[in-house]
Design a protein around this motif. Structure first.
Motif, PDB file in Angstrom:
ATOM      1  N   ALA A 122     166.370  45.337  65.467  1.00 27.94           N
ATOM      2  CA  ALA A 122     166.435  45.645  66.895  1.00 27.94           C
ATOM      3  C   ALA A 122     166.950  44.420  67.637  1.00 27.94           C
ATOM      4  CB  ALA A 122     165.051  46.033  67.426  1.00 27.94           C
ATOM      5  N   VAL A 123     167.426  44.640  68.841  1.00 25.91           N
ATOM      6  CA  VAL A 123     167.824  43.540  69.710  1.00 25.91           C
ATOM      7  C   VAL A 123     166.588  43.058  70.468  1.00 25.91           C
ATOM      8  CG1 VAL A 123     170.186  44.374  69.939  1.00 25.91           C
ATOM      9  CG2 VAL A 123     168.442  45.144  71.572  1.00 25.91           C
ATOM     10  N   PRO A 124     166.622  41.845  71.003  1.00 22.99           N
ATOM     11  CA  PRO A 124     165.433  41.326  71.706  1.00 22.99           C
ATOM     12  C   PRO A 124     164.936  42.242  72.821  1.00 22.99           C
ATOM     13  CG  PRO A 124     166.977  39.539  71.290  1.00 22.99           C
ATOM     14  CD  PRO A 124     167.675  40.804  70.877  1.00 22.99           C
ATOM     15  N   GLN A 125     165.868  42.875  73.533  1.00 24.40           N
ATOM     16  CA  GLN A 125     165.460  43.721  74.661  1.00 24.40           C
ATOM     17  C   GLN A 125     164.641  44.934  74.232  1.00 24.40           C
ATOM     18  OE1 GLN A 125     168.483  42.604  73.987  1.00 24.40           O
ATOM     19  NE2 GLN A 125     169.068  41.314  75.716  1.00 24.40           N
ATOM     20  N   ALA A 126     164.725  45.299  72.946  1.00 22.24           N
ATOM     21  CA  ALA A 126     163.996  46.477  72.459  1.00 22.24           C
ATOM     22  C   ALA A 126     162.579  46.151  72.009  1.00 22.24           C
ATOM     23  CB  ALA A 126     164.759  47.121  71.298  1.00 22.24           C
ATOM     24  N   ILE A 127     162.265  44.870  71.833  1.00 25.40           N
ATOM     25  CA  ILE A 127     160.938  44.490  71.349  1.00 25.40           C
ATOM     26  C   ILE A 127     159.871  44.964  72.331  1.00 25.40           C
ATOM     27  CG2 ILE A 127     159.439  42.550  70.756  1.00 25.40           C
ATOM     28  CD1 ILE A 127     161.656  43.130  68.733  1.00 25.40           C
ATOM     29  N   GLY A 128     158.838  45.572  71.781  1.00 20.27           N
ATOM     30  CA  GLY A 128     157.765  46.102  72.611  1.00 20.27           C
ATOM     31  C   GLY A 128     157.993  47.526  73.060  1.00 20.27           C
ATOM     32  N   THR A 129     159.139  48.119  72.653  1.00 17.20           N
ATOM     33  CA  THR A 129     159.447  49.498  73.031  1.00 17.20           C
ATOM     34  C   THR A 129     159.531  50.363  71.778  1.00 17.20           C
ATOM     35  OG1 THR A 129     161.873  49.445  72.864  1.00 17.20           O
ATOM     36  CG2 THR A 129     160.873  48.509  74.855  1.00 17.20           C
ATOM     37  N   ALA A 130     159.674  51.655  71.984  1.00 15.46           N
ATOM     38  CA  ALA A 130     159.784  52.592  70.862  1.00 15.46           C
ATOM     39  C   ALA A 130     161.078  52.417  70.083  1.00 15.46           C
ATOM     40  CB  ALA A 130     159.674  54.025  71.381  1.00 15.46           C
ATOM     41  N   GLU A 131     162.041  51.677  70.640  1.00 13.06           N
ATOM     42  CA  GLU A 131     163.328  51.472  69.969  1.00 13.06           C
ATOM     43  C   GLU A 131     163.257  50.380  68.905  1.00 13.06           C
ATOM     44  OE1 GLU A 131     166.333  50.754  72.832  1.00 13.06           O
ATOM     45  OE2 GLU A 131     165.976  52.606  73.947  1.00 13.06           O
ATOM     46  N   ALA A 132     162.221  49.574  68.922  1.00 12.31           N
ATOM     47  CA  ALA A 132     162.119  48.462  67.981  1.00 12.31           C
ATOM     48  C   ALA A 132     161.683  48.967  66.609  1.00 12.31           C
ATOM     49  CB  ALA A 132     161.132  47.419  68.496  1.00 12.31           C
ATOM     50  N   VAL A 133     162.481  48.675  65.599  1.00  8.75           N
ATOM     51  CA  VAL A 133     162.138  48.985  64.216  1.00  8.75           C
ATOM     52  C   VAL A 133     161.897  47.660  63.498  1.00  8.75           C
ATOM     53  CG1 VAL A 133     162.925  49.986  62.044  1.00  8.75           C
ATOM     54  CG2 VAL A 133     163.512  51.088  64.223  1.00  8.75           C
ATOM     55  N   ILE A 134     160.684  47.474  62.970  1.00 12.45           N
ATOM     56  CA  ILE A 134     160.323  46.229  62.299  1.00 12.45           C
ATOM     57  C   ILE A 134     159.708  46.561  60.950  1.00 12.45           C
ATOM     58  CG2 ILE A 134     159.060  44.053  62.477  1.00 12.45           C
ATOM     59  CD1 ILE A 134     159.002  44.408  65.481  1.00 12.45           C
ATOM     60  N   LEU A 135     160.208  45.909  59.926  1.00 13.05           N
ATOM     61  CA  LEU A 135     159.750  46.139  58.560  1.00 13.05           C
ATOM     62  C   LEU A 135     158.917  44.961  58.091  1.00 13.05           C
ATOM     63  CD1 LEU A 135     163.167  47.372  57.096  1.00 13.05           C
ATOM     64  CD2 LEU A 135     161.378  48.740  58.203  1.00 13.05           C
ATOM     65  N   PHE A 136     157.847  45.255  57.354  1.00 10.52           N
ATOM     66  CA  PHE A 136     156.977  44.211  56.822  1.00 10.52           C
ATOM     67  C   PHE A 136     156.765  44.423  55.334  1.00 10.52           C
ATOM     68  CE2 PHE A 136     155.837  44.573  61.287  1.00 10.52           C
ATOM     69  CZ  PHE A 136     155.761  43.253  61.697  1.00 10.52           C
ATOM     70  N   SER A 137     156.593  43.331  54.608  1.00 11.74           N
ATOM     71  CA  SER A 137     156.236  43.418  53.196  1.00 11.74           C
ATOM     72  C   SER A 137     155.330  42.255  52.838  1.00 11.74           C
ATOM     73  CB  SER A 137     157.487  43.416  52.312  1.00 11.74           C
ATOM     74  OG  SER A 137     158.325  42.308  52.575  1.00 11.74           O
ATOM     75  N   GLY A 138     154.450  42.509  51.887  1.00 12.71           N
ATOM     76  CA  GLY A 138     153.443  41.526  51.505  1.00 12.71           C
ATOM     77  C   GLY A 138     152.108  42.232  51.330  1.00 12.71           C
ATOM     78  N   PRO A 139     151.033  41.488  51.129  1.00  8.92           N
ATOM     79  CA  PRO A 139     149.725  42.104  50.842  1.00  8.92           C
ATOM     80  C   PRO A 139     149.302  43.107  51.904  1.00  8.92           C
ATOM     81  CG  PRO A 139     149.650  39.739  50.483  1.00  8.92           C
ATOM     82  CD  PRO A 139     150.966  40.021  51.142  1.00  8.92           C
ATOM     83  N   ARG A 140     148.993  44.309  51.480  1.00  6.84           N
ATOM     84  CA  ARG A 140     148.621  45.359  52.428  1.00  6.84           C
ATOM     85  C   ARG A 140     147.358  45.019  53.217  1.00  6.84           C
ATOM     86  NH1 ARG A 140     150.756  50.533  54.148  1.00  6.84           N
ATOM     87  NH2 ARG A 140     149.436  50.832  55.969  1.00  6.84           N
ATOM     88  N   PRO A 141     146.329  44.407  52.610  1.00  9.89           N
ATOM     89  CA  PRO A 141     145.132  44.103  53.402  1.00  9.89           C
ATOM     90  C   PRO A 141     145.427  43.188  54.588  1.00  9.89           C
ATOM     91  CG  PRO A 141     144.629  43.982  51.069  1.00  9.89           C
ATOM     92  CD  PRO A 141     146.114  44.123  51.176  1.00  9.89           C
ATOM     93  N   ALA A 142     146.322  42.219  54.404  1.00 12.33           N
ATOM     94  CA  ALA A 142     146.667  41.322  55.514  1.00 12.33           C
ATOM     95  C   ALA A 142     147.411  42.083  56.604  1.00 12.33           C
ATOM     96  CB  ALA A 142     147.517  40.166  54.994  1.00 12.33           C
ATOM     97  N   PHE A 143     148.279  42.977  56.196  1.00 16.70           N
ATOM     98  CA  PHE A 143     148.996  43.791  57.187  1.00 16.70           C
ATOM     99  C   PHE A 143     148.018  44.681  57.943  1.00 16.70           C
ATOM    100  CE2 PHE A 143     150.992  47.843  58.289  1.00 16.70           C
ATOM    101  CZ  PHE A 143     152.008  47.415  59.131  1.00 16.70           C
ATOM    102  N   ASP A 144     147.122  45.339  57.208  1.00 10.16           N
ATOM    103  CA  ASP A 144     146.159  46.231  57.863  1.00 10.16           C
ATOM    104  C   ASP A 144     145.276  45.478  58.847  1.00 10.16           C
ATOM    105  OD1 ASP A 144     147.140  48.386  56.439  1.00 10.16           O
ATOM    106  OD2 ASP A 144     145.558  48.341  54.917  1.00 10.16           O
ATOM    107  N   ARG A 145     144.882  44.260  58.460  1.00  7.83           N
ATOM    108  CA  ARG A 145     144.006  43.464  59.328  1.00  7.83           C
ATOM    109  C   ARG A 145     144.682  43.179  60.677  1.00  7.83           C
ATOM    110  NH1 ARG A 145     142.164  41.338  62.816  1.00  7.83           N
ATOM    111  NH2 ARG A 145     140.776  39.527  62.997  1.00  7.83           N
ATOM    112  N   HIS A 146     145.972  42.923  60.654  1.00  9.40           N
ATOM    113  CA  HIS A 146     146.664  42.502  61.879  1.00  9.40           C
ATOM    114  C   HIS A 146     147.619  43.562  62.426  1.00  9.40           C
ATOM    115  CE1 HIS A 146     145.077  38.446  61.809  1.00  9.40           C
ATOM    116  NE2 HIS A 146     145.334  38.383  60.522  1.00  9.40           N
TER     117      HIS A 146
END
Length: 293
Positions: A122-146
């Motif tokens: 996404a572009v900076p202007q989309a952050i915080g909106t429904a247009e922002a697509v962000i992908l995460f990878s790594g330990p699921r418990p840490a992701f779930d916690r935050h």
């Protein structure tokens, strides 16, 4: 006092500032740091705490988000910190490779922290909106916690799996898709432009075809996973003949012919491998081959 978890953001370029602003907007106590301190002024006015050092910024929050120019910059900032990363979750939203992500995950683990890699589509202007697509990878418990805090950046976020490198791989895969779509549009525009057709006249037709092709992706994906490529509409042999027309037209119009020649060469290799009667998705077998092959 906010009941929301505190967050630290390191790196206040256009994207970093947008990330910090989204956390602040969602009510998270937010600490920020940037090498050029003046870049924090707008965030300070919004209620951010500006740390005096990277170490102070990391120490301020259990969740630390980094968004800088590259992985070299990440390590340049964090390598000297030593034990301050202990018991912290470090979320790196800096663009890089899957190998760099995995190596950084090991480096953080050695210091007692937990690492999540991320990719922002996404572009900076989309952050915080429904247009922002962000992908995460790594330990699921840490992701779930935050996850509640991370969802401040936009509801369109996905955890891809425990492999830290998946975010970077998805990122470059999407970039490949974007560049190939745009290059196809630009080549077609150049071809038509040689005949005096303006780009604005071609754009609606191109958009319609892009949307049509997008509708094929799900079906192609199923064929690829099944390893079977039925020619439901056209064979690679038929495509190859049309590719030759594209080359001939490009030569006649005196526009660059490198892209269509590559497309033709790829299809020709598939035909030589016995795939001429298969559907177009069979070209995946050519992309899977190492470059030296």
């Amino acid at each position: 006092m906010s009941e929301r978890d505190p967050v630290t953001v390191i790196g206040l370029g256009l994207m970093g500032e947008a990330l910090a602003g989204a956390f602040l907007g969602a009510g998270h106590p937010t600490t920020v740091w940037n090498r050029t301190a003046a870049k924090a002024d707008r965030l300070r006015a919004q209620g951010a705490l500006v740390a005096d050092s990277v170490a102070d910024a990391v120490a301020a929050s259990p969740l630390v988000v980094v968004c800088v120019s590259d992985y070299t910059a990440v390590h340049g900032l964090l390598d000297p910190l030593g034990p301050v990363l202990y018991d912290r979750v470090l979320v790196n939203l800096t663009s890089g490779t899957s190998q760099s992500a995995r190596e950084t995950a090991g480096w953080v683990a050695e210091r007692g922290g937990t690492y999540l890699d991320g990719a922002i589509l996404a572009v900076p202007q989309a952050i915080g909106t429904a247009e922002a697509v962000i992908l995460f990878s790594g330990p699921r418990p840490a992701f779930d916690r935050h996850e509640p805090a991370l969802r401040s950046l936009g509801p369109g976020m996905t955890h891809l799996g425990d492999d830290h490198g998946l975010s970077s791989l998805y990122d470059v895969a999407v970039l490949s898709l974007m560049w190939n779509i745009l290059n196809g549009f630009l080549h077609g525009t150049a071809l038509l432009g040689a005949a005096g057709v303006p780009a604005t006249a071609f754009a609606p037709v191109a958009k319609t075809l892009i949307e049509t092709v997008a509708g094929w992706v799900t079906g192609y994906a199923g064929q690829i996973d099944d390893g079977a490529y039925p020619a439901l509409d056209s064979t690679i042999d038929t495509h190859l003949a049309a590719m030759e027309h594209l080359i001939d037209e490009s030569v006649a119009a005196r526009v660059d012919v490198e892209l269509p020649r590559f497309i033709e060469a790829l299809a020709a290799r598939a035909v030589a491998a016995g795939r001429g009667g298969d559907g177009y998705a069979a070209l995946i077998e050519q992309f899977r081959k190492p470059a030296e092959a």
